[in-house]
Structure formats: structure tokens, C-alpha cells
Design a protein around this motif. Structure first.
Motif, PDB file in Angstrom:
ATOM      1  N   LEU A  75     -14.503  -2.145  -5.372  1.00 38.35           N
ATOM      2  CA  LEU A  75     -13.594  -1.619  -4.357  1.00 38.35           C
ATOM      3  C   LEU A  75     -12.239  -1.244  -4.958  1.00 38.35           C
ATOM      4  CD1 LEU A  75     -14.464  -4.144  -1.524  1.00 38.35           C
ATOM      5  CD2 LEU A  75     -14.814  -1.661  -1.394  1.00 38.35           C
ATOM      6  N   GLU A  76     -11.758  -2.048  -5.883  1.00 40.13           N
ATOM      7  CA  GLU A  76     -10.494  -1.749  -6.550  1.00 40.13           C
ATOM      8  C   GLU A  76     -10.584  -0.401  -7.258  1.00 40.13           C
ATOM      9  OE1 GLU A  76      -6.536  -2.505  -8.194  1.00 40.13           O
ATOM     10  OE2 GLU A  76      -7.641  -3.238  -6.436  1.00 40.13           O
ATOM     11  N   ASP A  77     -11.687  -0.156  -7.919  1.00 39.86           N
ATOM     12  CA  ASP A  77     -11.868   1.127  -8.596  1.00 39.86           C
ATOM     13  C   ASP A  77     -11.993   2.269  -7.592  1.00 39.86           C
ATOM     14  OD1 ASP A  77     -12.616   2.775 -11.049  1.00 39.86           O
ATOM     15  OD2 ASP A  77     -14.398   3.044  -9.806  1.00 39.86           O
ATOM     16  N   ARG A  78     -12.777   2.075  -6.577  1.00 40.09           N
ATOM     17  CA  ARG A  78     -12.988   3.123  -5.567  1.00 40.09           C
ATOM     18  C   ARG A  78     -11.688   3.493  -4.872  1.00 40.09           C
ATOM     19  NH1 ARG A  78     -17.800   4.673  -2.741  1.00 40.09           N
ATOM     20  NH2 ARG A  78     -17.381   5.664  -0.730  1.00 40.09           N
ATOM     21  N   LEU A  79     -10.903   2.492  -4.505  1.00 42.36           N
ATOM     22  CA  LEU A  79      -9.671   2.737  -3.754  1.00 42.36           C
ATOM     23  C   LEU A  79      -8.506   3.120  -4.649  1.00 42.36           C
ATOM     24  CD1 LEU A  79     -10.125  -0.098  -1.149  1.00 42.36           C
ATOM     25  CD2 LEU A  79     -10.113   2.364  -0.673  1.00 42.36           C
ATOM     26  N   GLY A  80      -8.697   3.055  -5.948  1.00 47.78           N
ATOM     27  CA  GLY A  80      -7.685   3.596  -6.847  1.00 47.78           C
ATOM     28  C   GLY A  80      -7.700   5.109  -6.872  1.00 47.78           C
ATOM     29  N   ARG A  81      -8.791   5.706  -6.367  1.00 43.15           N
ATOM     30  CA  ARG A  81      -8.963   7.156  -6.425  1.00 43.15           C
ATOM     31  C   ARG A  81      -8.960   7.830  -5.068  1.00 43.15           C
ATOM     32  NH1 ARG A  81     -13.899   7.577  -7.555  1.00 43.15           N
ATOM     33  NH2 ARG A  81     -14.544   5.425  -7.886  1.00 43.15           N
ATOM     34  N   ARG A  82      -8.962   7.035  -4.005  1.00 45.07           N
ATOM     35  CA  ARG A  82      -9.033   7.606  -2.663  1.00 45.07           C
ATOM     36  C   ARG A  82      -8.307   6.688  -1.699  1.00 45.07           C
ATOM     37  NH1 ARG A  82     -15.223   8.141  -2.098  1.00 45.07           N
ATOM     38  NH2 ARG A  82     -14.679   8.860  -0.009  1.00 45.07           N
ATOM     39  N   ARG A  83      -7.777   7.274  -0.621  1.00 45.85           N
ATOM     40  CA  ARG A  83      -6.968   6.465   0.293  1.00 45.85           C
ATOM     41  C   ARG A  83      -7.828   5.571   1.175  1.00 45.85           C
ATOM     42  NH1 ARG A  83      -2.113   8.705   4.283  1.00 45.85           N
ATOM     43  NH2 ARG A  83      -1.334   6.634   4.897  1.00 45.85           N
ATOM     44  N   TYR A  84      -8.963   6.074   1.604  1.00 41.55           N
ATOM     45  CA  TYR A  84      -9.836   5.313   2.499  1.00 41.55           C
ATOM     46  C   TYR A  84     -11.225   5.174   1.880  1.00 41.55           C
ATOM     47  CZ  TYR A  84      -5.987   6.380   5.594  1.00 41.55           C
ATOM     48  OH  TYR A  84      -4.733   6.505   6.118  1.00 41.55           O
ATOM     49  N   LEU A  85     -12.032   4.308   2.414  1.00 38.05           N
ATOM     50  CA  LEU A  85     -13.315   3.998   1.797  1.00 38.05           C
ATOM     51  C   LEU A  85     -14.298   5.153   1.838  1.00 38.05           C
ATOM     52  CD1 LEU A  85     -13.945   0.304   2.925  1.00 38.05           C
ATOM     53  CD2 LEU A  85     -13.671   1.138   0.588  1.00 38.05           C
ATOM     54  N   ALA A 127      -2.320  -2.381  -2.074  1.00 38.92           N
ATOM     55  CA  ALA A 127      -1.653  -1.229  -1.469  1.00 38.92           C
ATOM     56  C   ALA A 127      -2.460  -0.700  -0.284  1.00 38.92           C
ATOM     57  CB  ALA A 127      -1.449  -0.137  -2.513  1.00 38.92           C
ATOM     58  N   TYR A 128      -3.778  -0.643  -0.439  1.00 36.21           N
ATOM     59  CA  TYR A 128      -4.667  -0.196   0.645  1.00 36.21           C
ATOM     60  C   TYR A 128      -4.535  -1.102   1.868  1.00 36.21           C
ATOM     61  CZ  TYR A 128      -9.312  -0.043   2.964  1.00 36.21           C
ATOM     62  OH  TYR A 128     -10.342   0.001   3.865  1.00 36.21           O
ATOM     63  N   ALA A 129      -4.549  -2.404   1.641  1.00 39.20           N
ATOM     64  CA  ALA A 129      -4.443  -3.354   2.749  1.00 39.20           C
ATOM     65  C   ALA A 129      -3.098  -3.212   3.461  1.00 39.20           C
ATOM     66  CB  ALA A 129      -4.640  -4.782   2.239  1.00 39.20           C
ATOM     67  N   ARG A 130      -2.014  -3.015   2.705  1.00 42.67           N
ATOM     68  CA  ARG A 130      -0.699  -2.835   3.327  1.00 42.67           C
ATOM     69  C   ARG A 130      -0.638  -1.518   4.109  1.00 42.67           C
ATOM     70  NH1 ARG A 130       1.073  -3.547  -1.799  1.00 42.67           N
ATOM     71  NH2 ARG A 130       2.799  -2.053  -1.748  1.00 42.67           N
ATOM     72  N   PRO A 142       6.714  -1.116   1.023  1.00 43.19           N
ATOM     73  CA  PRO A 142       6.125   0.214   0.819  1.00 43.19           C
ATOM     74  C   PRO A 142       4.840   0.142  -0.014  1.00 43.19           C
ATOM     75  CG  PRO A 142       8.494   0.276   0.451  1.00 43.19           C
ATOM     76  CD  PRO A 142       8.125  -1.172   0.591  1.00 43.19           C
ATOM     77  N   HIS A 143       3.892   0.999   0.320  1.00 41.55           N
ATOM     78  CA  HIS A 143       2.588   0.980  -0.360  1.00 41.55           C
ATOM     79  C   HIS A 143       2.300   2.242  -1.163  1.00 41.55           C
ATOM     80  CE1 HIS A 143       1.270   3.630   2.888  1.00 41.55           C
ATOM     81  NE2 HIS A 143       1.763   2.754   3.743  1.00 41.55           N
ATOM     82  N   GLY A 144       2.931   3.348  -0.854  1.00 44.54           N
ATOM     83  CA  GLY A 144       2.772   4.566  -1.633  1.00 44.54           C
ATOM     84  C   GLY A 144       1.422   5.249  -1.519  1.00 44.54           C
ATOM     85  N   ARG A 145       0.591   4.845  -0.585  1.00 44.94           N
ATOM     86  CA  ARG A 145      -0.754   5.408  -0.482  1.00 44.94           C
ATOM     87  C   ARG A 145      -0.758   6.851   0.048  1.00 44.94           C
ATOM     88  NH1 ARG A 145      -5.115   3.034  -2.854  1.00 44.94           N
ATOM     89  NH2 ARG A 145      -6.468   3.563  -1.104  1.00 44.94           N
ATOM     90  N   GLU A 146       0.336   7.272   0.645  1.00 42.91           N
ATOM     91  CA  GLU A 146       0.400   8.648   1.144  1.00 42.91           C
ATOM     92  C   GLU A 146       0.169   9.650   0.015  1.00 42.91           C
ATOM     93  OE1 GLU A 146       2.881   6.467   1.273  1.00 42.91           O
ATOM     94  OE2 GLU A 146       3.553   6.150   3.358  1.00 42.91           O
ATOM     95  N   ASP A 147       0.495   9.266  -1.208  1.00 44.14           N
ATOM     96  CA  ASP A 147       0.340  10.173  -2.344  1.00 44.14           C
ATOM     97  C   ASP A 147      -1.119  10.540  -2.599  1.00 44.14           C
ATOM     98  OD1 ASP A 147       3.065   9.981  -2.648  1.00 44.14           O
ATOM     99  OD2 ASP A 147       2.977   8.567  -4.329  1.00 44.14           O
TER     100      ASP A 147
END
Length: 328
Positions: free
Chosen positions: A197-207, A249-252, A298-303
Motif C-alpha cells: 500500500l505504501e508503494d501504491r499510494l506513493g504514486r496515486r492519491r487514492y487506491l 499523508a494519505y490518511a491525513r 498539511p499532507h501535500g497529496r493535492e500534488d
């Protein structure tokens, strides 16, 4: 608990459904049913989130069991007089017995209760959220998101099943293992999946896809409890959630999304696990930490792009009677 020391969840739920066409004898009707949850329970938390996202507060009332229960069932000890104000019962067990006086399976939340008869209709937690999203469509708010888009269902189901087996239920398999071998097996599977999951969510905002789906709801409720409970209490302690950059970051990101963090009550979560699980924590001492204020950083996931609600809109604030304390 199996003879090999592994924890096996009893999944024999009341599988009758509330549907738009009433084919199981329980038609969707505004005001007829009550969704009973406990803020402490991750499975019930899912239903609370989906009800919020769909805007069903005005047509499906919410009963909230307290975090402490005994061998009989969840109780309404936080309500005035210790009774649910709509159902008039002290224990959720009473609603199950009204459906089946000889009921001998688990008394679990979430549960959908038929208010006129006081009977539980279903406690099938996985089906409840899907039906709130699909069968209750005629009563959802304008702008309700599609959490289970047809074109993505196979992928959502695949990801959700992996998450269920290894993470949602995996933390329990660690916590309730009664042999070293069973614990080691569950621990290994948990962390292999969290690394995935860490790898998957490092490349995309949602699952799955670029919007929030059912898969995200299902993962979030475990992540929200990870550092507060599962890391120490259930011995899932290779790392804290806060030490996993993408997952944290995803959880936040989700926590700060309307409908998610505003269903989380950390005090009730900790009170339940640390007080009720006597075999794991015989002293009943509830830890003071961790500091929950980090959930608001802040989580920065908008990027990574993505649109949380797709073509929909965020839900409004929760009703005053359903608000939880903010992290402090």
C-alpha cells in the motif's frame, strides 16, 4: 480462535438487505430504520462515513453505542438513562433477540434496525456500505459521490479484499493470536500488505481511480486506529503510521476530507480497545497518547491530482448531535 492459535473472524451475519425494491421484505423508506454504530468500531465507522458522504442523515437516524461493552453486547451507556432514545433499549442484543429469540451469533455493529418492530434487519457490514451507496440513491443528497463506480468495481473489490484479509482483519489476527507462530504469520502478512500500500499510494492519491471509493473508506478506518491502538495494543509495531510517508499523508488527506475525520473519536476508540480487551490489557489502563493533532497537519497529496468527490461535492457539516471532539 482455531486450534493453531490463529484468529478467525465469525462472518455469519444477518444477510437480509434493505433495498429499493424491497425484495428481502425490507424496502428503503425514509425514517423507518436506525443505523446503530459505535464510534470505537472500525467496521461501524465505515457505515458512519458512507452515511455522511451520501447525505442520508435526514432519512436514516443514527444510534451510537458507547465504547464499553460486556459479553452480552454493545450498550447505550452514553445515552440518557442508558437507553437508545429511539429504540428504547439498553443493549443492542435486545434488537437481535426481537429478530430471533434464539439468536446465538455475534452481536455486532454496524446494525440496521427496523424502528417499528425493533428488529435488526442486517449486521452485514460490508454489504451495508454498498447498499447505502446504491439502494438509497433516491434519498441521497445532491452531489453525493459514487463510491462504487461500475467500471472500477472489479479493481475496487480486489483491492478491498486484499486490504480486508491482511490489514483490516490482519491487525486483529496479530492482536488475538494465541501462539507465536500464528502471530508471526499475521504480522508478516500485515507488513507485506502495508508495504504494498505504501508503494501504491506513493504514486496515486487514492487506491483505485482518481476519486475516493469504497476501497478508501475501508482502509481509512484501520489507519485511523493504527498508532492509537494497533501499533502497541495489537503488537503491530514494526513502524508507526506516522513513519510511513505515503500512508501517513494519505490518511491525513482523508481525515481532513469532510465525512471522514469528523466521524473519528479517538477517546472512544482507545477506551474500547484498552478497557474491553481484558486478556490483552488486564489493567484496563488507557494510554494518554499519541498526540492526535498531527492529523491536522498539511499532507501535500493535492500534488498527485485526483478529485476527492469526482463530479460530486463535499457533504455539509454533521448534525450538532453527531459532532465529535476535534483532535486536541
Amino acid at each position: 480462535m482455531a486450534g493453531d492459535g490463529e484468529f478467525h473472524r465469525d462472518q455469519k451475519y444477518l444477510a437480509t438487505r434493505i433495498t429499493a425494491d424491497g425484495r428481502d421484505g425490507w424496502p428503503v423508506e425514509p425514517g423507518r430504520y436506525r443505523l446503530v454504530i459505535a464510534r470505537a468500531c472500525p467496521w461501524a465507522n465505515r457505515a458512519a462515513i458512507v452515511r455522511r458522504l451520501m447525505g442520508l442523515e435526514g432519512v436514516l437516524s443514527l444510534g451510537i453505542a458507547g465504547p464499553i461493552h460486556d459479553d452480552r453486547s454493545w450498550s447505550f451507556h452514553l445515552d440518557p438513562g442508558g437507553k437508545d432514545p429511539v429504540l428504547g433499549i439498553e443493549l443492542l442484543q435486545e434488537a437481535f433477540f426481537r429478530r430471533d429469540p434464539g439468536y446465538s451469533r455475534g452481536i455486532t455493529v454496524p446494525a440496521l434496525v427496523d424502528v417499528p418492530t425493533g428488529q435488526v434487519v442486517t449486521n452485514d457490514f460490508a454489504r451495508i456500505t454498498l447498499d447505502l451507496g446504491q439502494e438509497w440513491a433516491a434519498h441521497q443528497r445532491d452531489g453525493a459521490p459514487d463510491l462504487y463506480p461500475e467500471r472500477l468495481r472489479d479493481e475496487i473489490d480486489d483491492v478491498a479484499e486484499k486490504v480486508f484479509q491482511d490489514v483490516n482483519d490482519g491487525v486483529y489476527k496479530c492482536g488475538f493470536a494465541s501462539t507465536q507462530e500464528a502471530y508471526d504469520k499475521a504480522y508478516r502478512r500485515l507488513w507485506e500488505r502495508l508495504d504494498w500500500l505504501e508503494d501504491r499510494l506513493g504514486r496515486r492519491r487514492y487506491l483505485v481511480g482518481d476519486t475516493i471509493t469504497e476501497a478508501d473508506v475501508r482502509l481509512f478506518t484501520t489507519l485511523a486506529r493504527f498508532d492509537a491502538v494497533y501499533h502497541g495494543h495489537f503488537k503491530c509495531n514494526r513502524q508507526k503510521l506516522t513513519e510511513l510517508p505515503a500512508l501517513w499523508a494519505y490518511a491525513r488527506d482523508l481525515f481532513q476530507t469532510p465525512g471522514f475525520g469528523d466521524t473519528i473519536d479517538f477517546a472512544q476508540i482507545k477506551a474500547h480497545y484498552y478497557v474491553v480487551h481484558h486478556a490483552i490489557n488486564p489493567t484496563g489502563i488507557v494510554p494518554r497518547g499519541p498526540d492526535p493533532r498531527g492529523w491536522l497537519t498539511p499532507h501535500g497529496r493535492e500534488d498527485l491530482g485526483g478529485r476527492p468527490f469526482g463530479d460530486g461535492t463535499p457533504p455539509g457539516p454533521p448534525p450538532e448531535s453527531e459532532r465529535v471532539p476535534p483532535p486536541a
